[in-house]
Design an enzyme around this catalytic site. Structure first.
Site, PDB file in Angstrom:
ATOM      1  N   CYS A 278      -2.293  -8.239   9.445  1.00 26.32           N
ATOM      2  CA  CYS A 278      -2.781  -9.023  10.581  1.00 26.32           C
ATOM      3  C   CYS A 278      -4.132  -9.652  10.264  1.00 26.32           C
ATOM      4  O   CYS A 278      -4.921  -9.111   9.483  1.00 26.32           O
ATOM      5  CB  CYS A 278      -2.973  -8.133  11.792  1.00 26.32           C
ATOM      6  SG  CYS A 278      -1.528  -7.193  12.219  1.00 26.32           S
TER       7      CYS A 278
ATOM      8  N   ARG B 245      -2.800 -13.919   4.447  1.00 26.11           N
ATOM      9  CA  ARG B 245      -2.741 -12.458   4.525  1.00 26.11           C
ATOM     10  C   ARG B 245      -1.331 -11.968   4.829  1.00 26.11           C
ATOM     11  O   ARG B 245      -1.011 -10.802   4.606  1.00 26.11           O
ATOM     12  CB  ARG B 245      -3.687 -11.951   5.635  1.00 26.11           C
ATOM     13  CG  ARG B 245      -5.137 -12.274   5.381  1.00 26.11           C
ATOM     14  CD  ARG B 245      -5.975 -12.020   6.613  1.00 26.11           C
ATOM     15  NE  ARG B 245      -6.017 -10.633   6.981  1.00 26.11           N
ATOM     16  CZ  ARG B 245      -6.885  -9.744   6.493  1.00 26.11           C
ATOM     17  NH1 ARG B 245      -7.764 -10.128   5.608  1.00 26.11           N
ATOM     18  NH2 ARG B 245      -6.858  -8.500   6.888  1.00 26.11           N
TER      19      ARG B 245
ATOM     20  N   TRP C  41       1.269  -9.086  11.631  1.00 25.99           N
ATOM     21  CA  TRP C  41       2.193  -8.615  10.592  1.00 25.99           C
ATOM     22  C   TRP C  41       2.789  -7.346  11.179  1.00 25.99           C
ATOM     23  O   TRP C  41       2.099  -6.325  11.272  1.00 25.99           O
ATOM     24  CB  TRP C  41       1.401  -8.349   9.320  1.00 25.99           C
ATOM     25  CG  TRP C  41       2.201  -8.091   8.096  1.00 25.99           C
ATOM     26  CD1 TRP C  41       2.792  -9.020   7.286  1.00 25.99           C
ATOM     27  CD2 TRP C  41       2.460  -6.817   7.493  1.00 25.99           C
ATOM     28  NE1 TRP C  41       3.408  -8.400   6.236  1.00 25.99           N
ATOM     29  CE2 TRP C  41       3.230  -7.058   6.332  1.00 25.99           C
ATOM     30  CE3 TRP C  41       2.139  -5.500   7.811  1.00 25.99           C
ATOM     31  CZ2 TRP C  41       3.667  -6.033   5.504  1.00 25.99           C
ATOM     32  CZ3 TRP C  41       2.572  -4.484   6.983  1.00 25.99           C
ATOM     33  CH2 TRP C  41       3.331  -4.748   5.848  1.00 25.99           C
TER      34      TRP C  41
ATOM     35  N   ASN D   4      -6.188  -5.479  14.424  1.00 25.03           N
ATOM     36  CA  ASN D   4      -5.621  -5.311  13.086  1.00 25.03           C
ATOM     37  C   ASN D   4      -5.795  -3.842  12.733  1.00 25.03           C
ATOM     38  O   ASN D   4      -6.900  -3.330  12.801  1.00 25.03           O
ATOM     39  CB  ASN D   4      -6.372  -6.211  12.085  1.00 25.03           C
ATOM     40  CG  ASN D   4      -5.968  -5.944  10.653  1.00 25.03           C
ATOM     41  OD1 ASN D   4      -4.927  -5.357  10.387  1.00 25.03           O
ATOM     42  ND2 ASN D   4      -6.800  -6.378   9.713  1.00 25.03           N
ATOM     43  N   GLY D   5      -4.691  -3.179  12.394  1.00 25.53           N
ATOM     44  CA  GLY D   5      -4.771  -1.760  12.068  1.00 25.53           C
ATOM     45  C   GLY D   5      -3.643  -1.017  12.750  1.00 25.53           C
ATOM     46  O   GLY D   5      -2.676  -1.634  13.207  1.00 25.53           O
TER      47      GLY D   5
ATOM     48  N   GLU E 267       3.194  -5.894 -14.887  1.00 31.57           N
ATOM     49  CA  GLU E 267       2.571  -6.908 -14.029  1.00 31.57           C
ATOM     50  C   GLU E 267       3.479  -8.143 -13.922  1.00 31.57           C
ATOM     51  O   GLU E 267       3.619  -8.731 -12.855  1.00 31.57           O
ATOM     52  CB  GLU E 267       1.181  -7.264 -14.589  1.00 31.57           C
ATOM     53  CG  GLU E 267       0.460  -8.408 -13.918  1.00 31.57           C
ATOM     54  CD  GLU E 267       0.248  -8.233 -12.409  1.00 31.57           C
ATOM     55  OE1 GLU E 267       0.495  -7.139 -11.859  1.00 31.57           O
ATOM     56  OE2 GLU E 267      -0.129  -9.232 -11.779  1.00 31.57           O
TER      57      GLU E 267
ATOM     58  N   LYS F 147       5.200  -9.814 -10.526  1.00 30.43           N
ATOM     59  CA  LYS F 147       5.042 -11.210 -10.109  1.00 30.43           C
ATOM     60  C   LYS F 147       6.394 -11.816  -9.729  1.00 30.43           C
ATOM     61  O   LYS F 147       6.534 -12.458  -8.696  1.00 30.43           O
ATOM     62  CB  LYS F 147       4.414 -12.064 -11.230  1.00 30.43           C
ATOM     63  CG  LYS F 147       2.986 -11.819 -11.522  1.00 30.43           C
ATOM     64  CD  LYS F 147       2.014 -12.379 -10.489  1.00 30.43           C
ATOM     65  CE  LYS F 147       1.703 -11.412  -9.400  1.00 30.43           C
ATOM     66  NZ  LYS F 147       0.781 -10.331  -9.643  1.00 30.43           N
TER      67      LYS F 147
ATOM     68  N   GLU G  68       7.782 -10.336  -6.499  1.00 27.51           N
ATOM     69  CA  GLU G  68       7.062 -10.752  -5.297  1.00 27.51           C
ATOM     70  C   GLU G  68       7.435 -12.142  -4.833  1.00 27.51           C
ATOM     71  O   GLU G  68       7.646 -12.359  -3.654  1.00 27.51           O
ATOM     72  CB  GLU G  68       5.540 -10.788  -5.579  1.00 27.51           C
ATOM     73  CG  GLU G  68       4.847  -9.476  -5.555  1.00 27.51           C
ATOM     74  CD  GLU G  68       3.350  -9.657  -5.741  1.00 27.51           C
ATOM     75  OE1 GLU G  68       2.928 -10.077  -6.841  1.00 27.51           O
ATOM     76  OE2 GLU G  68       2.602  -9.379  -4.797  1.00 27.51           O
TER      77      GLU G  68
ATOM     78  N   HIS H 120      17.294   4.853 -23.770  1.00 23.98           N
ATOM     79  CA  HIS H 120      17.399   6.097 -23.005  1.00 23.98           C
ATOM     80  C   HIS H 120      17.949   5.872 -21.597  1.00 23.98           C
ATOM     81  O   HIS H 120      17.792   6.720 -20.736  1.00 23.98           O
ATOM     82  CB  HIS H 120      16.036   6.800 -22.955  1.00 23.98           C
ATOM     83  CG  HIS H 120      15.521   7.131 -24.311  1.00 23.98           C
ATOM     84  ND1 HIS H 120      16.025   8.164 -25.065  1.00 23.98           N
ATOM     85  CD2 HIS H 120      14.590   6.512 -25.075  1.00 23.98           C
ATOM     86  CE1 HIS H 120      15.402   8.191 -26.234  1.00 23.98           C
ATOM     87  NE2 HIS H 120      14.531   7.196 -26.263  1.00 23.98           N
TER      88      HIS H 120
ATOM     89  N   LYS I 144      -1.531 -10.144   1.810  1.00 22.93           N
ATOM     90  CA  LYS I 144      -2.509 -10.240   0.728  1.00 22.93           C
ATOM     91  C   LYS I 144      -3.354  -8.970   0.648  1.00 22.93           C
ATOM     92  O   LYS I 144      -3.641  -8.471  -0.426  1.00 22.93           O
ATOM     93  CB  LYS I 144      -3.406 -11.465   0.965  1.00 22.93           C
ATOM     94  CG  LYS I 144      -4.498 -11.651  -0.073  1.00 22.93           C
ATOM     95  CD  LYS I 144      -3.908 -12.023  -1.406  1.00 22.93           C
ATOM     96  CE  LYS I 144      -4.935 -12.194  -2.498  1.00 22.93           C
ATOM     97  NZ  LYS I 144      -4.297 -12.134  -3.829  1.00 22.93           N
TER      98      LYS I 144
HETATM   99  C1  AGP Z   1      -0.434  -8.471  -6.306  1.00 19.60           C
HETATM  100  O1  AGP Z   1       0.287  -9.591  -6.694  1.00 19.60           O
HETATM  101  C2  AGP Z   1       0.016  -7.866  -5.086  1.00 19.60           C
HETATM  102  N1  AGP Z   1       0.026  -8.775  -4.014  1.00 19.60           N
HETATM  103  C3  AGP Z   1      -0.441  -6.466  -4.749  1.00 19.60           C
HETATM  104  O2  AGP Z   1       0.247  -5.611  -5.609  1.00 19.60           O
HETATM  105  C4  AGP Z   1      -1.953  -6.140  -4.832  1.00 19.60           C
HETATM  106  O3  AGP Z   1      -2.378  -6.190  -6.148  1.00 19.60           O
HETATM  107  C5  AGP Z   1      -2.197  -4.759  -4.225  1.00 19.60           C
HETATM  108  O4  AGP Z   1      -1.818  -4.772  -2.869  1.00 19.60           O
HETATM  109  C6  AGP Z   1      -3.615  -4.297  -4.352  1.00 19.60           C
HETATM  110  O5  AGP Z   1      -4.499  -5.150  -3.692  1.00 19.60           O
HETATM  111  P1  AGP Z   1      -6.041  -5.093  -3.960  1.00 19.60           P
HETATM  112  O6  AGP Z   1      -6.261  -5.461  -5.384  1.00 19.60           O
HETATM  113  O7  AGP Z   1      -6.637  -6.084  -3.005  1.00 19.60           O
HETATM  114  O8  AGP Z   1      -6.472  -3.689  -3.680  1.00 19.60           O
END
Ligand code: AGP
Length: 607
Positions: A2, A27, A74, A100-101, A480, A484, A487, A503, A602
């Site tokens: 949020c 976000r 959210w 938010n929370g 990583e 990507k 996501e 394995h 985000k």
């Molecule tokens: C990265 O592409 C992601 N959106 C997510 O994994 C992110 O890295 C993770 O939520 C951690 O966020 P931060 O680095 O703001 O703590």
């Protein structure tokens, strides 16, 4: 997650709130709403879905007034719907709340309030806050909010409007980010500074358990018991352009292209004229020299940076490094002693699990070093020391430049530790520093030739499965890379340590599988070539990422993408870029929005 915003001043509040909500869109959200006092009453407009639906509603049902609050939701409690969208009001519509929370005890609070006759409209946890504040209101909104917060457990950044005191917004924070922007005759509030930058660069960072009374010409801070607190403003010096797309189709593409400059910004201020590493911001030489063990903790992309960090610190400085996912770490019983360094990595500096892990390590007596991109974040403020990645704001949900700049910080820490521990010769150290100084230019080179990746993405974007394989640092980059693609292209993608294929995972390979082999560890080329041949023989399409002028994999892979020569240890800084571009182009091929992937936020400020 949020986003909340608020405005009190001389302008028409609606466009200011909508503008701020647009800046918070990144976000992640599924509905949006605003509440504005129009001189007579508080009017609320909210809508499920994108902000444009709220804007359409507002075009028909205009509200004017110079004080208001806004929210992008959210969903956590209750489906995304108009009813569950914020702002929420008390029964009389005289108090409006955005939040938010998560209010963890909302079920018991709701039961109590229902028994007292309060009727609930939504399924949200937030609505209890509106009724509770109404319950405690006796002519002073600040006092009512303070009393209500004493009943609430959980996390919150909230902003409250009351029609009986239409010149004031009361806001409060616990474990969810909140900033107040201040200017002459007007004040703003938001979940992060990007939403305020257009109006002011002078901000107050609200700390946990603080309550703020915001009027057109004053911002007053209080603790839980309404004892006044004196706070200083911070000045934001980064440019507003860094939070805009600047001609790029998406923030993600822009941020991928910003990596050479971002890497330079991370490195240069920490290399002295004598070409030595200066990271005195994180600890004295004495503390670093006496470090016996390091623990790294983070989430998502930052965790992957931490894995590379483990490899390079152990390689260069010969200090044992443990690495853990923050959401796991916080529930373990970790062992620390005062000679342990705790490195915590987070782009936003606001991730709930990461903050919890840091607080736990702090209690255990470890020295906390935060690597983060946001100077005023909770992480930066609560850690013992803070290393700024200096990457500039990252808006796209999928992290790109945050990752490479986090890596750069970890390389600097590894080399400094090696220097102080005497595990690297002076000659090799200066060669390594010299090489790091070339990385930014080499990242530019990777970005110059995108054709192979674009073409490969157009052929393979709809593969059902994608596996990224590598060894050592290439394995970390595989993780990583897989994240990507997952996501932003919604492909089922996984990373495997190439040696593990036999394995189990190799059973999954068929003609609908894409395999991306990251091959930058020269001593392991032959092993990787065998792995490529094994998956090719089972029908996979293979993309290989390796060094320029390297023909080792030409006959085995379907396509080869090159990165410039560098030390094997430093390749993660470059080899991730083709994977970021690959995920981006796949997402665009599918006509998805890479900046705002479904279900993701985000900044993950709730657990
Ligand atoms: C990265 O592409 C992601 N959106 C997510 O994994 C992110 O890295 C993770 O939520 C951690 O966020 P931060 O680095 O703001 O703590």
């Amino acid at each position: 997650m949020c986003g909340i915003t608020g405005y009190v001043g001389v302008k028409d509040a609606t466009p200011v709130l909508i503008n701020a909500l647009k800046k918070l869109e990144y976000r992640g959200y599924d509905s949006a709403g605003i509440a504005v006092f129009d001189g007579q009453e508080i009017l609320v407009r909210k809508s499920k879905g994108a902000l444009k639906f709220l804007e359409q509603k507002l075009a028909k049902e205009i509200i004017r007034g110079s004080i208001g609050i806004g929210h992008t939701r959210w969903a956590t409690h209750g489906e995304p719907s108009d009813i569950n969208s914020h702002p929420h009001t008390d029964v009389s519509g005289s108090i409006a709340v955005v939040h938010n929370g998560i209010i963890e005890n909302y079920v018991s609070l709701r039961e109590k309030l229902e028994k007292k006759g309060f009727a609930f409209k939504s399924q949200t946890d937030t609505e209890v806050a509106a009724h509770l504040i109404h319950f405690y209101y006796e002519g002073n909104l600040l006092e009512a909010v303070s009393k209500a917060l004493k009943d609430i457990s959980g996390s919150y950044a909230l902003a409250v409007l009351c029609d009986k005191q239409p010149d004031v917004i009361v806001a409060a924070r616990k474990d969810s980010p909140l900033v107040i922007g201040t200017a002459k005759n007007e004040q703003f509030l938001a979940s992060d500074v990007t939403a305020l930058l257009e109006y002011t660069r002078d901000v107050y960072y609200v700390d946990d358990n603080e309550i703020v009374e915001i009027k057109k010409d004053s911002v007053k801070f209080y603790d839980n018991d309404l004892e006044p607190i004196t706070k200083q403003t911070s000045h934001i010096d980064w440019d507003i352009d860094s939070a805009e797309k600047c001609g790029y189709e998406h923030f993600m593409l822009k941020e991928i292209h910003e990596q050479p400059a971002a890497l330079r910004q991370t490195l240069s201020p920490r290399i002295t004229k004598e070409k030595k590493i200066d990271i005195s911001e994180i600890a004295s030489d004495e503390i670093l020299r006496s470090t016996e063990r390091i623990v790294i903790t983070a989430c998502g992309t930052a965790y992957h940076a931490g894995i590379v960090g483990k490899y390079v610190i152990e390689h260069f400085a010969r200090i044992p490094v443990d690495i853990d996912i923050a959401s796991e770490f916080r529930y373990r019983e970790p062992i620390f002693n005062p000679k342990n360094l705790f490195i915590i990595i987070s782009q936003s500096g606001e991730t709930a699990d990461t903050l919890a892990a840091m607080r736990m390590a702090k209690k255990c007596g470890a020295r906390i070093i935060a690597i983060t991109n946001v100077a005023g974040s909770t992480l930066a403020r609560e850690a013992d020391a803070f290393m700024h990645t200096n990457g500039g704001p990252e808006i796209a949900v999928a992290s790109t430049k945050a990752f490479t700049t986090q890596l750069m910080c970890l390389y600097l820490i590894a080399l400094k530790l090696a220097e102080l521990k005497g595990t690297i010769s002076e000659e090799n150290l200066s060669k390594a520093i010299k090489e790091l100084e070339t990385i930014s230019a080499k990242a530019e080179i990777v970005l110059q030739d995108k054709k192979t990746i674009q073409k490969f993405a157009s052929r393979t974007f709809n593969k059902k499965k994608a596996f990224f394989i590598g060894r050592l640092a290439d394995y970390a980059i595989s993780m990583e890379s897989a994240l990507k693609l997952k996501e932003i292209n919604y492909t089922h993608s996984e990373a495997f340590a190439a040696g593990e294929l036999k394995h189990g995972p190799i059973a999954l390979i068929d003609t609908d599988t894409l395999v991306v082999a990251i091959c930058t560890q020269r001593a392991l080329f032959e092993k990787m070539d065998s792995n490529i041949k094994e998956v090719k023989a089972r029908g996979a399409s293979v993309l290989c990422i390796t060094y320029e002028n390297e023909h080792f994999f030409d006959d085995s892979a379907d396509a080869v993408v090159h990165i410039p020569e560098t030390f094997d240890e430093f390749t993660p800084l470059l080899s991730i870029i083709p994977s970021q571009l690959y995920a981006y182009y796949c997402s665009v091929q599918r006509s998805l929005d890479p900046d705002k992937p479904r279900n993701l936020a985000k900044s993950v400020t709730v657990e």
